[in-house]
Design a protein around this motif. Structure first.
Motif, PDB file in Angstrom:
ATOM      1  N   GLU A  12     -14.758   0.702   0.200  1.00  0.00           N
ATOM      2  CA  GLU A  12     -13.321   0.587   0.470  1.00  0.00           C
ATOM      3  C   GLU A  12     -12.614  -0.300  -0.553  1.00  0.00           C
ATOM      4  O   GLU A  12     -12.168  -1.422  -0.241  1.00  0.00           O
ATOM      5  CB  GLU A  12     -13.071   0.061   1.905  1.00  0.00           C
ATOM      6  CG  GLU A  12     -11.692   0.393   2.408  1.00  0.00           C
ATOM      7  CD  GLU A  12     -11.388  -0.223   3.771  1.00  0.00           C
ATOM      8  OE1 GLU A  12     -12.224  -0.970   4.305  1.00  0.00           O
ATOM      9  OE2 GLU A  12     -10.289   0.041   4.286  1.00  0.00           O
ATOM     10  N   PRO A  13     -12.491   0.191  -1.790  1.00  0.00           N
ATOM     11  CA  PRO A  13     -11.771  -0.591  -2.804  1.00  0.00           C
ATOM     12  C   PRO A  13     -10.317  -0.808  -2.374  1.00  0.00           C
ATOM     13  O   PRO A  13      -9.782  -0.020  -1.582  1.00  0.00           O
ATOM     14  CB  PRO A  13     -11.820   0.284  -4.060  1.00  0.00           C
ATOM     15  CG  PRO A  13     -12.766   1.380  -3.772  1.00  0.00           C
ATOM     16  CD  PRO A  13     -12.898   1.506  -2.302  1.00  0.00           C
ATOM     17  N   ASP A  14      -9.700  -1.852  -2.899  1.00  0.00           N
ATOM     18  CA  ASP A  14      -8.291  -2.108  -2.557  1.00  0.00           C
ATOM     19  C   ASP A  14      -7.373  -1.099  -3.240  1.00  0.00           C
ATOM     20  O   ASP A  14      -6.426  -0.616  -2.637  1.00  0.00           O
ATOM     21  CB  ASP A  14      -7.901  -3.522  -2.996  1.00  0.00           C
ATOM     22  CG  ASP A  14      -8.733  -4.573  -2.283  1.00  0.00           C
ATOM     23  OD1 ASP A  14      -8.828  -4.500  -1.047  1.00  0.00           O
ATOM     24  OD2 ASP A  14      -9.298  -5.450  -2.958  1.00  0.00           O
ATOM     25  N   VAL A  15      -7.663  -0.826  -4.495  1.00  0.00           N
ATOM     26  CA  VAL A  15      -6.799   0.090  -5.249  1.00  0.00           C
ATOM     27  C   VAL A  15      -7.654   1.108  -6.006  1.00  0.00           C
ATOM     28  O   VAL A  15      -8.616   0.742  -6.681  1.00  0.00           O
ATOM     29  CB  VAL A  15      -5.909  -0.669  -6.271  1.00  0.00           C
ATOM     30  CG1 VAL A  15      -4.991   0.304  -7.011  1.00  0.00           C
ATOM     31  CG2 VAL A  15      -5.075  -1.751  -5.596  1.00  0.00           C
ATOM     32  N   ARG A  71      -8.399   1.777   3.871  1.00  0.00           N
ATOM     33  CA  ARG A  71      -7.077   1.143   3.718  1.00  0.00           C
ATOM     34  C   ARG A  71      -6.692   1.016   2.241  1.00  0.00           C
ATOM     35  O   ARG A  71      -5.824   0.240   1.876  1.00  0.00           O
ATOM     36  CB  ARG A  71      -7.103  -0.253   4.359  1.00  0.00           C
ATOM     37  CG  ARG A  71      -7.202  -0.223   5.865  1.00  0.00           C
ATOM     38  CD  ARG A  71      -7.560  -1.600   6.394  1.00  0.00           C
ATOM     39  NE  ARG A  71      -8.906  -1.991   5.970  1.00  0.00           N
ATOM     40  CZ  ARG A  71      -9.448  -3.195   6.193  1.00  0.00           C
ATOM     41  NH1 ARG A  71      -8.757  -4.125   6.828  1.00  0.00           N
ATOM     42  NH2 ARG A  71     -10.677  -3.469   5.803  1.00  0.00           N
ATOM     43  N   GLN A 114      -5.124   1.509  -1.394  1.00  0.00           N
ATOM     44  CA  GLN A 114      -3.901   2.017  -2.015  1.00  0.00           C
ATOM     45  C   GLN A 114      -4.342   3.015  -3.090  1.00  0.00           C
ATOM     46  O   GLN A 114      -5.001   2.640  -4.057  1.00  0.00           O
ATOM     47  CB  GLN A 114      -3.116   0.866  -2.668  1.00  0.00           C
ATOM     48  CG  GLN A 114      -2.428  -0.040  -1.684  1.00  0.00           C
ATOM     49  CD  GLN A 114      -1.192   0.610  -1.096  1.00  0.00           C
ATOM     50  OE1 GLN A 114      -0.430   1.263  -1.801  1.00  0.00           O
ATOM     51  NE2 GLN A 114      -0.997   0.427   0.201  1.00  0.00           N
ATOM     52  N   ILE A 126      -3.299   5.475  -5.952  1.00  0.00           N
ATOM     53  CA  ILE A 126      -2.167   5.781  -6.836  1.00  0.00           C
ATOM     54  C   ILE A 126      -2.485   7.051  -7.636  1.00  0.00           C
ATOM     55  O   ILE A 126      -3.408   7.069  -8.440  1.00  0.00           O
ATOM     56  CB  ILE A 126      -1.869   4.630  -7.827  1.00  0.00           C
ATOM     57  CG1 ILE A 126      -1.946   3.258  -7.143  1.00  0.00           C
ATOM     58  CG2 ILE A 126      -0.509   4.828  -8.470  1.00  0.00           C
ATOM     59  CD1 ILE A 126      -1.721   2.081  -8.097  1.00  0.00           C
ATOM     60  N   VAL A 137      -1.633   8.653 -10.439  1.00  0.00           N
ATOM     61  CA  VAL A 137      -0.907   8.366 -11.677  1.00  0.00           C
ATOM     62  C   VAL A 137      -0.642   9.617 -12.496  1.00  0.00           C
ATOM     63  O   VAL A 137      -1.183  10.688 -12.199  1.00  0.00           O
ATOM     64  CB  VAL A 137      -1.670   7.342 -12.540  1.00  0.00           C
ATOM     65  CG1 VAL A 137      -1.482   5.946 -12.022  1.00  0.00           C
ATOM     66  CG2 VAL A 137      -3.133   7.723 -12.633  1.00  0.00           C
ATOM     67  N   ALA A 188      -3.242   0.782 -14.629  1.00  0.00           N
ATOM     68  CA  ALA A 188      -3.004   0.295 -13.264  1.00  0.00           C
ATOM     69  C   ALA A 188      -4.203  -0.514 -12.782  1.00  0.00           C
ATOM     70  O   ALA A 188      -4.050  -1.502 -12.059  1.00  0.00           O
ATOM     71  CB  ALA A 188      -2.730   1.462 -12.323  1.00  0.00           C
ATOM     72  N   GLY A 239      -3.803  -4.061 -14.004  1.00  0.00           N
ATOM     73  CA  GLY A 239      -2.867  -4.835 -13.174  1.00  0.00           C
ATOM     74  C   GLY A 239      -3.465  -5.192 -11.831  1.00  0.00           C
ATOM     75  O   GLY A 239      -3.396  -6.338 -11.379  1.00  0.00           O
ATOM     76  N   ALA A 240      -4.097  -4.206 -11.206  1.00  0.00           N
ATOM     77  CA  ALA A 240      -4.631  -4.410  -9.859  1.00  0.00           C
ATOM     78  C   ALA A 240      -5.801  -5.394  -9.874  1.00  0.00           C
ATOM     79  O   ALA A 240      -5.878  -6.301  -9.032  1.00  0.00           O
ATOM     80  CB  ALA A 240      -5.063  -3.074  -9.263  1.00  0.00           C
ATOM     81  N   ALA A 272      -7.592  -7.610  -6.908  1.00  0.00           N
ATOM     82  CA  ALA A 272      -8.027  -6.502  -6.054  1.00  0.00           C
ATOM     83  C   ALA A 272      -9.364  -5.933  -6.527  1.00  0.00           C
ATOM     84  O   ALA A 272      -9.733  -6.050  -7.692  1.00  0.00           O
ATOM     85  CB  ALA A 272      -6.973  -5.403  -6.051  1.00  0.00           C
ATOM     86  N   ALA A 311       2.820   1.094 -15.747  1.00  0.00           N
ATOM     87  CA  ALA A 311       1.579   1.457 -15.041  1.00  0.00           C
ATOM     88  C   ALA A 311       0.852   0.198 -14.580  1.00  0.00           C
ATOM     89  O   ALA A 311       0.312   0.151 -13.473  1.00  0.00           O
ATOM     90  CB  ALA A 311       0.672   2.296 -15.938  1.00  0.00           C
ATOM     91  N   THR A 312       0.863  -0.826 -15.415  1.00  0.00           N
ATOM     92  CA  THR A 312       0.248  -2.095 -15.045  1.00  0.00           C
ATOM     93  C   THR A 312       0.954  -2.671 -13.821  1.00  0.00           C
ATOM     94  O   THR A 312       0.298  -3.143 -12.877  1.00  0.00           O
ATOM     95  CB  THR A 312       0.333  -3.083 -16.228  1.00  0.00           C
ATOM     96  OG1 THR A 312      -0.170  -2.437 -17.398  1.00  0.00           O
ATOM     97  CG2 THR A 312      -0.457  -4.343 -15.959  1.00  0.00           C
ATOM     98  N   GLY A 324      -0.078  -1.039 -10.631  1.00  0.00           N
ATOM     99  CA  GLY A 324      -1.367  -1.537 -10.137  1.00  0.00           C
ATOM    100  C   GLY A 324      -1.215  -2.866  -9.420  1.00  0.00           C
ATOM    101  O   GLY A 324      -1.846  -3.097  -8.376  1.00  0.00           O
ATOM    102  N   ILE A 325      -0.384  -3.737  -9.957  1.00  0.00           N
ATOM    103  CA  ILE A 325      -0.172  -5.051  -9.325  1.00  0.00           C
ATOM    104  C   ILE A 325       0.502  -4.876  -7.966  1.00  0.00           C
ATOM    105  O   ILE A 325       0.090  -5.484  -6.973  1.00  0.00           O
ATOM    106  CB  ILE A 325       0.676  -5.956 -10.248  1.00  0.00           C
ATOM    107  CG1 ILE A 325      -0.089  -6.257 -11.537  1.00  0.00           C
ATOM    108  CG2 ILE A 325       1.078  -7.247  -9.534  1.00  0.00           C
ATOM    109  CD1 ILE A 325       0.745  -6.894 -12.636  1.00  0.00           C
ATOM    110  N   ALA A 350      -1.934  -3.570  -5.565  1.00  0.00           N
ATOM    111  CA  ALA A 350      -2.949  -4.572  -5.228  1.00  0.00           C
ATOM    112  C   ALA A 350      -2.444  -5.505  -4.129  1.00  0.00           C
ATOM    113  O   ALA A 350      -3.151  -5.755  -3.141  1.00  0.00           O
ATOM    114  CB  ALA A 350      -3.322  -5.381  -6.476  1.00  0.00           C
ATOM    115  N   ARG A 371       6.756   7.551  -8.739  1.00  0.00           N
ATOM    116  CA  ARG A 371       5.886   7.206  -7.603  1.00  0.00           C
ATOM    117  C   ARG A 371       6.544   6.222  -6.647  1.00  0.00           C
ATOM    118  O   ARG A 371       6.014   5.956  -5.575  1.00  0.00           O
ATOM    119  CB  ARG A 371       4.556   6.619  -8.111  1.00  0.00           C
ATOM    120  CG  ARG A 371       3.695   7.599  -8.867  1.00  0.00           C
ATOM    121  CD  ARG A 371       2.303   7.046  -9.122  1.00  0.00           C
ATOM    122  NE  ARG A 371       2.291   5.846  -9.939  1.00  0.00           N
ATOM    123  CZ  ARG A 371       2.243   5.827 -11.265  1.00  0.00           C
ATOM    124  NH1 ARG A 371       2.225   6.965 -11.947  1.00  0.00           N
ATOM    125  NH2 ARG A 371       2.218   4.693 -11.927  1.00  0.00           N
TER     126      ARG A 371
END
Lengths: 412, 329
Positions: A24-27, A53, A55, A57, A59, A68, A71-72, A77, B87-88, B91-92, B95, B135
Motif C-alpha cells: 500500500e504505497p502512499d503515491v 488508500r 493516491q 496519479i 500522469v 511526481a 516530489g512525493a 511518502a 509534475a513534481t 507528487g507533493i 503525498a 488532473r
C-alpha cells in the motif's frame, strides 16, 4: 515462521500489482505502456474499490510519472511506479535525480525492446540504458519472484543506510503476461509489518537540530532539495552516493533472508542465484526468465553427467563482481547470455560486467564467450539453448575454438 | 469563486513588511531583477506562509538562490529539473493527501507553490503543467516571465516578444529579431477550464498579492503569470526596473486580468481596469520599447516605424480581444 499464504493464478504484472496492494504505497504515478499496463490497470481497480488508500496519479507521460515520484518521495511518502522501454528512456533524465536526492522510489520495469523499429516484446536493452543512473537493479525470473522482489524492494530502498531507488525488472510478456500459480500472503498485515506500516523517513542532524529528511514544513530547519552544486561540491555528492551503493549488497541479502523466513522462498543470497555452479565445468551466466529455460535444458545434461551450471544474476546494480569472480574461478567455459543490444561494444552489458570481474581474477576461467540472444522478444527455445550447450561442450573438449561473441536465434 | 474584487483581505504594506521573509538576501540574482520581488511578495501573500512547500523549475531563480552549501529558502524547497515542476508539485500534493489519510500528516494540507520561468513554463514544461492542471491538483503555479532563456544567456523562448533581440534571434540586416508573436500562455491554461488564472505585475503589487491569496484559497490548480523584468536580458539600466514593469501594463502589452473557472468569467483588474474605463490612459508601446536595448534596432540606426506600428496594431488587437472576453466591449 512461514506465514499463511494463498495460491493465486497471476501473471507477473498482476503479481506486482498485488505486491503493491499488500505494501500500500502512499503515491503511485504511472503512464501506460505495454507490457507494463496490467500492473497499473489492476492497481487502479484496487484504488477504485477502496482496497488501498494510495493516491494514484494518472500522469500524462512517464517523465511526469517519475517527476511526481520525486516530489512525493521528497515529501516523505512511500512511492511506486512502473514502466518499460521507451517510457523508461523518457524517464532517463530524472532517474539520476531520484538517486542523487536519495529517494527510495520503487519502480517495476516490464523489460521491453526499445524503438526503433518499434517492438513491444522482451529484451533488457531498456533497463541496460539506465545502468549508470545510480539505481539498485533487481532482475526476476517469474511472476512469483516479481511479487516477492517488489515487496523486498521497498524494504531495501527505504533502509536508512541505503536510501536509493530500486528497479525491479520482469521480462515483458515472458513474465509480465505469463500466468503461473503463485503464493501471496493471505494477510496483508504480514507484508505491512515486514516493510513497515508507513515509510520510515530518515532523520538527520543539521545545525544542531534533528530534522526529517523530507520537505516536511514542520521541520525546525526547512530543507532545500536539489540545489545548484559547482565543482566545489558536486564530486563529493557523487562520492557519497557511491558509498551508499556499497551498503546495498548486504542489505539485499538480509532482506532476502528475512523474507524467506516469512515466505519460505529464498533467492540465493539475494544477489546471485547459482544452480549447480560449484562443481560445474561449464557455467552459463544469465538474467531474467531465460534462467529457467537454461536450467531446464542443463538438467538433462546433468542427468547424462555433463557438468553444466547456471548462474542467475538477480542483482545487476550494484554488480556483485567479487562473488561472480569467485564462483567462476577455474571454470573450463563461462558463457554469458546477454539479452541486450551491444552495437559498437565489445560484448553486451552483462558480459562487460562479468569480463571486467574476471580480468582481476587470479584463476580466470579457461574460456569465456558471450551470446547475444532474444532481442525484441525472439524466443530462446530449449532447442536453441541445447545447440549453444553443445557448442560450449566442444569448446571445453578443445574441438572448437572459443570466440568473443555470437548472436543466436537470428537470421544472419 | 471569490476573485480579487470580493476577496476579504486587504493587504496593508506595513503588515506585509512585518511578516517574516522566507526568501532571504544573500542570493545571487542580478541587481534590478524582478523575480525576487515576485517571490517575496508571493510568500507574504499566503494565508499561512508557514505551511508551504515550494517547487522551483530550473532557471535563474533556482540557480542563484541555492548555490550549495547556501540557500535563500527558509521554507521546504525542491528543484527537480527544468520541464517538470508541475509534475513534481502534483507528487507533493498527492503525498500530503495520502499521508493525511493515514494520519501521518495531521495539519492542514500545505500549499504547494511553484515558481517557474518562461522557458520552463511556455516551452519545455508546458506538457507537465498542462497535465497537472488537467488532473486538478491543488497547487499555485507562479510563472515569472522574463521573456527569454536568461539563465543560459538570453536565448529566444516562445514568450519572447516579437521583434525583440535575443542571442538566438539577433537583429540582423535581414531578420529584425524574433519573428513570432508572444504565445498567450494565460489563455492556454485558462482553456483547461478548471484553473484559476491571472496575470500580474510586481509594480502593481496589491493586485499581485491579492491574486496570490485568491489562488491559494482556490480549491484547484491556479496559475499566475507575472511579468518579470530582466535588466540584463532586456538591456536597460537596473535602476528603471519598476518603470519598465509599470509600462508593460500601461501599454497593455501585459494587461492585468483574472479568469474565474467556475463562472467562466474573464475580469480585468487594477490598472488595466482603469485603462479599460479610461482608454486615453493607455500609453503607446513606443514608450516601453524605447527604454530597452533589446528593441534598440527599431530606433537606430534608422527608425523602423513599420515595425513599431505593427507591434502597436497587435497590442491594440489583443487588448480589444481581452475587453470582449471581459464583457467590456
Amino acid at each position: 515462521m512461514v506465514e499463511e499464504q494463498v495460491e493465486m493464478l497471476l501473471n507477473g504484472d498482476f503479481a506486482v500489482a498485488w505486491a503493491w496492494k499488500h505494501v500500500e504505497p502512499d503515491v503511485v504515478a504511472a503512464f501506460p505502456i505495454t507490457p507494463q499496463t496490467l500492473i497499473v490497470e489492476k492497481f487502479a481497480e484496487f484504488v477504485a474499490n477502496g482496497e488501498v488508500r494510495t493516491q494514484f496519479i494518472n500522469v500524462e507521460s512517464e517523465h511526469s510519472a517519475i517527476s511526481a515520484m520525486v516530489g512525493a518521495a521528497a515529501a516523505g511518502a512511500r512511492t511506486a511506479t512502473a514502466t518499460a522501454a521507451n517510457g523508461l528512456q523518457l524517464m532517463h533524465e530524472i532517474l539520476y535525480i531520484v538517486s542523487s536526492m536519495r529517494l527510495p522510489v520503487m519502480m517495476a520495469v516490464a523489460n521491453r525492446a526499445v524503438s526503433g523499429p518499434i517492438n513491444i516484446h522482451c529484451d533488457h536493452t531498456d533497463a541496460m540504458g539506465q545502468r549508470d543512473a545510480g539505481w539498485i537493479m533487481l532482475f526476476t525470473e517469474d511472476a512469483q519472484e516479481a511479487y516477492d522482489t517488489t515487496i523486498q524492494a521497498f524494504k531495501i530502498s527505504e533502509n536508512p543506510d541505503v536510501l536509493l531507488p530500486t528497479m525491479v525488472c520482469l521480462d515483458g510478456f515472458l513474465v509480465s503476461h505469463t500466468a503461473m500459480n503463485l503464493k501471496v500472503f493471505g494477510n496483508p498485515k504480514i507484508v505491512k509489518d515486514f516493510v513497515g506500516e508507513v515509510r520510515p523517513v530518515a532523520r538527520i542532524k543539521l545545525m544542531g537540530e534533528e530534522v526529517e529528511l523530507s520537505l516536511n514544513p514542520r521541520n525546525k530547519i526547512p530543507l532545500t532539495f536539489g540545489p545548484f552544486c559547482y565543482y566545489d561540491y558536486y564530486f563529493e555528492f557523487k562520492r557519497q552516493q557511491i558509498e551508499a551503493m556499497k551498503a546495498v549488497p548486504e542489505i539485499v541479502e538480509r532482506v532476502n533472508k528475512e523474507y524467506y523466513e516469512l515466505s519460505g522462498r529464498l533467492y540465493g543470497n539475494g544477489r546471485l542465484v547459482p544452480w549447480n555452479v560449484d562443481d560445474a565445468d561449464i557455467v552459463a551466466v544469465v538474467m531474467g526468465s531465460a534462467a529457467g529455460t537454461l536450467r531446464w535444458v542443463a538438467r538433462k545434461y546433468r542427468e547424462r553427467g555433463t557438468k553444466i551450471g547456471i548462474l542467475k544474476v538477480r542483482m545487476f546494480r550494484p554488480f556483485p563482481w567479487e562473488e561472480v569472480q569467485k564462483l567462476l574461478e577455474n571454470k573450463e567455459v563461462v558463457a554469458v547470455f546477454d539479452r541486450a543490444q551491444d552495437a559498437g561494444a565489445m560484448v553486451g552489458p552483462l558480459s562487460l560486467e562479468v569480463l571486467s570481474a574476471l580480468y582481476y581474477s587470479k584463476n580466470r576461467p579457461k574460456n569465456t564467450v558471450t551470446y547475444i540472444f532474444g532481442l525484441g522478444g525472439r524466443d530462446l527455445t530449449p532447442e536453441l539453448a541445447e545447440k549453444t550447450f553443445e557448442e560450449l561442450i566442444r569448446i571445453k573438449e578443445g574441438k572448437e575454438k572459443p570466440f568473443i561473441k555470437k548472436y543466436i536465434g537470428v537470421r544472419e | 469563486m471569490v476573485g480579487v474584487k470580493d476577496l476579504k483581505w486587504t493587504p496593508i504594506p506595513i503588515e506585509l513588511a512585518k511578516k517574516p521573509d522566507y526568501f532571504i538576501s544573500g542570493h545571487r540574482m542580478c541587481a534590478g531583477c524582478a523575480a525576487p520581488v515576485i517571490v517575496k511578495l508571493a510568500l507574504k501573500a499566503l494565508p499561512n506562509p508557514e505551511n508551504v512547500v515550494i517547487v522551483n523549475a530550473t532557471g535563474c531563480l533556482e540557480v542563484a538562490s541555492t548555490i550549495y552549501p547556501y540557500t535563500s529558502w527558509k521554507r521546504p524547497w525542491i528543484h527537480n529539473a527544468f520541464e517538470n515542476a508541475a509534475a513534481t508539485a502534483s507528487g507533493i500534493e498527492a503525498a500530503f493527501k495520502a499521508l493525511k489519510a493515514k494520519a501521518v500528516w495531521k495539519d492542514d494540507l500545505p500549499i504547494v507553490l511553484v515558481f517557474g520561468g518562461d522557458g520552463g513554463t511556455y516551452d519545455i514544461g508546458l506538457q507537465s503543467l498542462s497535465g497537472a492542471v488537467e488532473r486538478g491538483h491543488k497547487f499555485v503555479y507562479i510563472l515569472y516571465d522574463n521573456e527569454a532563456y536568461m539563465n543560459t544567456g538570453i536565448q529566444r523562448c516562445s514568450s519572447t516578444p516579437q521583434f525583440a533581440q535575443t542571442t538566438t534571434t539577433p537583429a540582423g540586416v535581414v531578420i529584425p529579431g524574433k519573428l513570432e508573436w508572444k504565445k498567450p500562455i494565460g489563455f492556454i491554461i485558462a482553456a483547461h477550464g478548471n484553473a484559476y488564472v491571472a496575470t500580474a505585475n510586481p509594480y502593481f503589487w496589491i493586485d499581485f498579492v491579492k491574486k496570490v491569496r485568491v489562488a491559494a484559497e482556490y480549491n484547484g490548480p491556479a496559475f499566475i503569470h507575472a511579468i518579470s523584468i530582466c535588466p540584463r536580458g532586456w538591456y536597460h539600466s537596473s535602476k528603471i526596473t519598476m518603470t519598465v514593469s509599470r509600462l508593460a501594463t500601461e501599454t497593455c502589452l501585459h494587461p492585468l486580468w483574472e479568469f474565474d473557472p467556475e463562472n467562466k468569467e474573464y475580469r480585468i483588474t487594477d490598472k488595466s481596469l482603469e485603462i479599460a474605463r479610461n482608454p486615453e490612459k493607455k500609453v503607446p508601446v513606443e514608450e516601453y520599447l524605447k527604454l530597452q536595448g533589446r528593441f534598440s534596432h527599431l530606433f537606430t540606426p534608422t527608425r523602423r516605424d513599420d515595425i513599431i506600428s505593427e507591434i502597436q496594431r497587435k497590442v491594440d488587437r489583443d487588448w480589444e480581444y481581452l475587453l470582449k472576453l471581459a464583457g467590456m466591449k
